[in-house]
Design a protein around this motif. Structure first.
Motif, PDB file in Angstrom:
ATOM      1  N   LYS A 104     -11.312 -13.648  13.308  1.00 46.72           N
ATOM      2  CA  LYS A 104     -11.796 -12.270  13.195  1.00 46.72           C
ATOM      3  C   LYS A 104     -10.622 -11.291  13.202  1.00 46.72           C
ATOM      4  CE  LYS A 104     -14.784  -8.912  15.443  1.00 46.72           C
ATOM      5  NZ  LYS A 104     -15.605  -8.624  16.609  1.00 46.72           N
ATOM      6  N   LEU A 105      -9.657 -11.516  14.085  1.00 45.09           N
ATOM      7  CA  LEU A 105      -8.489 -10.639  14.158  1.00 45.09           C
ATOM      8  C   LEU A 105      -7.656 -10.719  12.873  1.00 45.09           C
ATOM      9  CD1 LEU A 105      -7.374 -11.215  17.862  1.00 45.09           C
ATOM     10  CD2 LEU A 105      -8.400  -9.153  16.894  1.00 45.09           C
ATOM     11  N   GLU A 106      -7.495 -11.914  12.347  1.00 47.83           N
ATOM     12  CA  GLU A 106      -6.743 -12.062  11.095  1.00 47.83           C
ATOM     13  C   GLU A 106      -7.457 -11.372   9.938  1.00 47.83           C
ATOM     14  OE1 GLU A 106      -6.123 -16.266  10.668  1.00 47.83           O
ATOM     15  OE2 GLU A 106      -4.289 -16.222  11.862  1.00 47.83           O
ATOM     16  N   LYS A 107      -8.783 -11.478   9.905  1.00 49.48           N
ATOM     17  CA  LYS A 107      -9.556 -10.820   8.852  1.00 49.48           C
ATOM     18  C   LYS A 107      -9.420  -9.303   8.971  1.00 49.48           C
ATOM     19  CE  LYS A 107     -13.776 -12.115   6.959  1.00 49.48           C
ATOM     20  NZ  LYS A 107     -15.190 -12.495   7.087  1.00 49.48           N
ATOM     21  N   THR A 108      -9.483  -8.799  10.192  1.00 47.16           N
ATOM     22  CA  THR A 108      -9.317  -7.365  10.419  1.00 47.16           C
ATOM     23  C   THR A 108      -7.920  -6.921  10.019  1.00 47.16           C
ATOM     24  OG1 THR A 108     -10.889  -7.458  12.249  1.00 47.16           O
ATOM     25  CG2 THR A 108      -9.450  -5.533  12.155  1.00 47.16           C
ATOM     26  N   ARG A 109      -6.901  -7.691  10.388  1.00 46.22           N
ATOM     27  CA  ARG A 109      -5.525  -7.373  10.013  1.00 46.22           C
ATOM     28  C   ARG A 109      -5.363  -7.319   8.497  1.00 46.22           C
ATOM     29  NH1 ARG A 109      -1.754 -12.128  10.516  1.00 46.22           N
ATOM     30  NH2 ARG A 109      -2.936 -12.543   8.648  1.00 46.22           N
ATOM     31  N   ASP A 110      -5.923  -8.301   7.803  1.00 47.91           N
ATOM     32  CA  ASP A 110      -5.824  -8.339   6.346  1.00 47.91           C
ATOM     33  C   ASP A 110      -6.527  -7.141   5.720  1.00 47.91           C
ATOM     34  OD1 ASP A 110      -4.410 -10.679   6.623  1.00 47.91           O
ATOM     35  OD2 ASP A 110      -6.120 -11.979   6.143  1.00 47.91           O
ATOM     36  N   PHE A 111      -7.683  -6.756   6.272  1.00 50.92           N
ATOM     37  CA  PHE A 111      -8.412  -5.597   5.765  1.00 50.92           C
ATOM     38  C   PHE A 111      -7.592  -4.323   5.939  1.00 50.92           C
ATOM     39  CE2 PHE A 111     -11.238  -1.992   6.614  1.00 50.92           C
ATOM     40  CZ  PHE A 111     -11.869  -1.897   5.383  1.00 50.92           C
ATOM     41  N   ILE A 112      -7.019  -4.152   7.127  1.00 53.91           N
ATOM     42  CA  ILE A 112      -6.212  -2.955   7.402  1.00 53.91           C
ATOM     43  C   ILE A 112      -5.014  -2.899   6.469  1.00 53.91           C
ATOM     44  CG2 ILE A 112      -4.694  -1.867   9.117  1.00 53.91           C
ATOM     45  CD1 ILE A 112      -6.745  -2.822  11.239  1.00 53.91           C
ATOM     46  N   MET A 113      -4.366  -4.028   6.258  1.00 50.57           N
ATOM     47  CA  MET A 113      -3.204  -4.052   5.366  1.00 50.57           C
ATOM     48  C   MET A 113      -3.601  -3.714   3.933  1.00 50.57           C
ATOM     49  SD  MET A 113      -1.119  -7.291   6.932  1.00 50.57           S
ATOM     50  CE  MET A 113       0.223  -7.211   5.775  1.00 50.57           C
ATOM     51  N   SER A 114      -4.757  -4.191   3.489  1.00 52.33           N
ATOM     52  CA  SER A 114      -5.194  -3.869   2.130  1.00 52.33           C
ATOM     53  C   SER A 114      -5.531  -2.384   2.010  1.00 52.33           C
ATOM     54  CB  SER A 114      -6.397  -4.724   1.727  1.00 52.33           C
ATOM     55  OG  SER A 114      -7.552  -4.353   2.445  1.00 52.33           O
ATOM     56  N   GLN A 115      -6.131  -1.802   3.057  1.00 53.89           N
ATOM     57  CA  GLN A 115      -6.446  -0.377   3.030  1.00 53.89           C
ATOM     58  C   GLN A 115      -5.174   0.466   3.024  1.00 53.89           C
ATOM     59  OE1 GLN A 115      -9.523   1.099   2.581  1.00 53.89           O
ATOM     60  NE2 GLN A 115      -9.925  -1.032   2.076  1.00 53.89           N
ATOM     61  N   GLN A 116      -4.156   0.022   3.752  1.00 52.85           N
ATOM     62  CA  GLN A 116      -2.891   0.750   3.742  1.00 52.85           C
ATOM     63  C   GLN A 116      -2.311   0.785   2.335  1.00 52.85           C
ATOM     64  OE1 GLN A 116      -0.668  -1.364   6.749  1.00 52.85           O
ATOM     65  NE2 GLN A 116      -1.110   0.178   8.291  1.00 52.85           N
ATOM     66  N   LYS A 117      -2.422  -0.317   1.603  1.00 54.66           N
ATOM     67  CA  LYS A 117      -1.931  -0.354   0.225  1.00 54.66           C
ATOM     68  C   LYS A 117      -2.717   0.617  -0.645  1.00 54.66           C
ATOM     69  CE  LYS A 117      -0.356  -5.118   0.432  1.00 54.66           C
ATOM     70  NZ  LYS A 117      -0.602  -6.494  -0.006  1.00 54.66           N
ATOM     71  N   VAL A 118      -4.040   0.667  -0.433  1.00 55.76           N
ATOM     72  CA  VAL A 118      -4.881   1.580  -1.221  1.00 55.76           C
ATOM     73  C   VAL A 118      -4.467   3.021  -0.964  1.00 55.76           C
ATOM     74  CG1 VAL A 118      -7.226   2.489  -1.464  1.00 55.76           C
ATOM     75  CG2 VAL A 118      -6.853   0.019  -1.381  1.00 55.76           C
ATOM     76  N   TYR A 119      -4.303   3.384   0.323  1.00 63.56           N
ATOM     77  CA  TYR A 119      -3.931   4.754   0.646  1.00 63.56           C
ATOM     78  C   TYR A 119      -2.526   5.088   0.154  1.00 63.56           C
ATOM     79  CZ  TYR A 119      -8.158   5.185   3.402  1.00 63.56           C
ATOM     80  OH  TYR A 119      -9.459   5.233   3.793  1.00 63.56           O
ATOM     81  N   LYS A 120      -1.626   4.126   0.213  1.00 65.58           N
ATOM     82  CA  LYS A 120      -0.276   4.371  -0.297  1.00 65.58           C
ATOM     83  C   LYS A 120      -0.331   4.627  -1.800  1.00 65.58           C
ATOM     84  CE  LYS A 120       4.405   2.671  -0.089  1.00 65.58           C
ATOM     85  NZ  LYS A 120       5.002   3.822   0.492  1.00 65.58           N
ATOM     86  N   ASP A 121      -1.135   3.841  -2.518  1.00 64.84           N
ATOM     87  CA  ASP A 121      -1.301   4.070  -3.954  1.00 64.84           C
ATOM     88  C   ASP A 121      -1.902   5.445  -4.214  1.00 64.84           C
ATOM     89  OD1 ASP A 121      -0.232   1.635  -4.583  1.00 64.84           O
ATOM     90  OD2 ASP A 121      -2.159   0.646  -4.928  1.00 64.84           O
ATOM     91  N   MET A 122      -2.880   5.840  -3.386  1.00 65.90           N
ATOM     92  CA  MET A 122      -3.510   7.144  -3.553  1.00 65.90           C
ATOM     93  C   MET A 122      -2.500   8.262  -3.333  1.00 65.90           C
ATOM     94  SD  MET A 122      -7.242   6.521  -1.791  1.00 65.90           S
ATOM     95  CE  MET A 122      -7.366   8.191  -1.272  1.00 65.90           C
TER      96      MET A 122
END
Length: 106
Positions: free
Chosen positions: A32-50
């Motif tokens: 669960k923690l790894e899944k949450t970490r991966d989600f947060i990292m993907s969102q950071q990439k989205v916001y950086k692109d934005m």
């Protein structure tokens, strides 16, 4: 203890350590923690692109439009521009309209 007994004990403890490591990797909490970490990292990439791709809707008569125009000022390409205005969706990406302030890096 002779060398064979020491080697046997070492191998048994090594097997136990491998089993514990595998149990930790399969732990539901860890997954669960790894899944949450991966989600947060993907969102950071989205916001950086934005942050890097924001459309600006400037009025045709606007002085800011003239200053930011890439046709008139090709040296502006790649420069960071900080604008203040209303956040909107513009051509399917985040954008800024009704710009009230603008600052460009040197």
């Amino acid at each position: 203890m002779d060398k064979m007994e020491l080697l046997w004990d070492y191998m048994q403890e090594d097997i136990k350590a491998d089993r514990i490591e595998l149990e930790i990797k399969r732990s539901p909490l860890r997954q669960k923690l790894e899944k949450t970490r991966d989600f947060i990292m993907s969102q950071q990439k989205v916001y950086k692109d934005m942050e890097e791709r924001v459309a600006i809707s400037a009025d045709r008569k606007d002085a800011i439009r003239d200053a930011l125009n890439l046709v008139s000022h090709p040296s502006n390409l790649g420069r960071k521009i900080f604008v203040k205005g209303d956040i909107i969706t513009y051509y399917g990406i985040p954008g800024v309209k009704n710009i009230s302030e603008c600052v460009m890096d040197q």
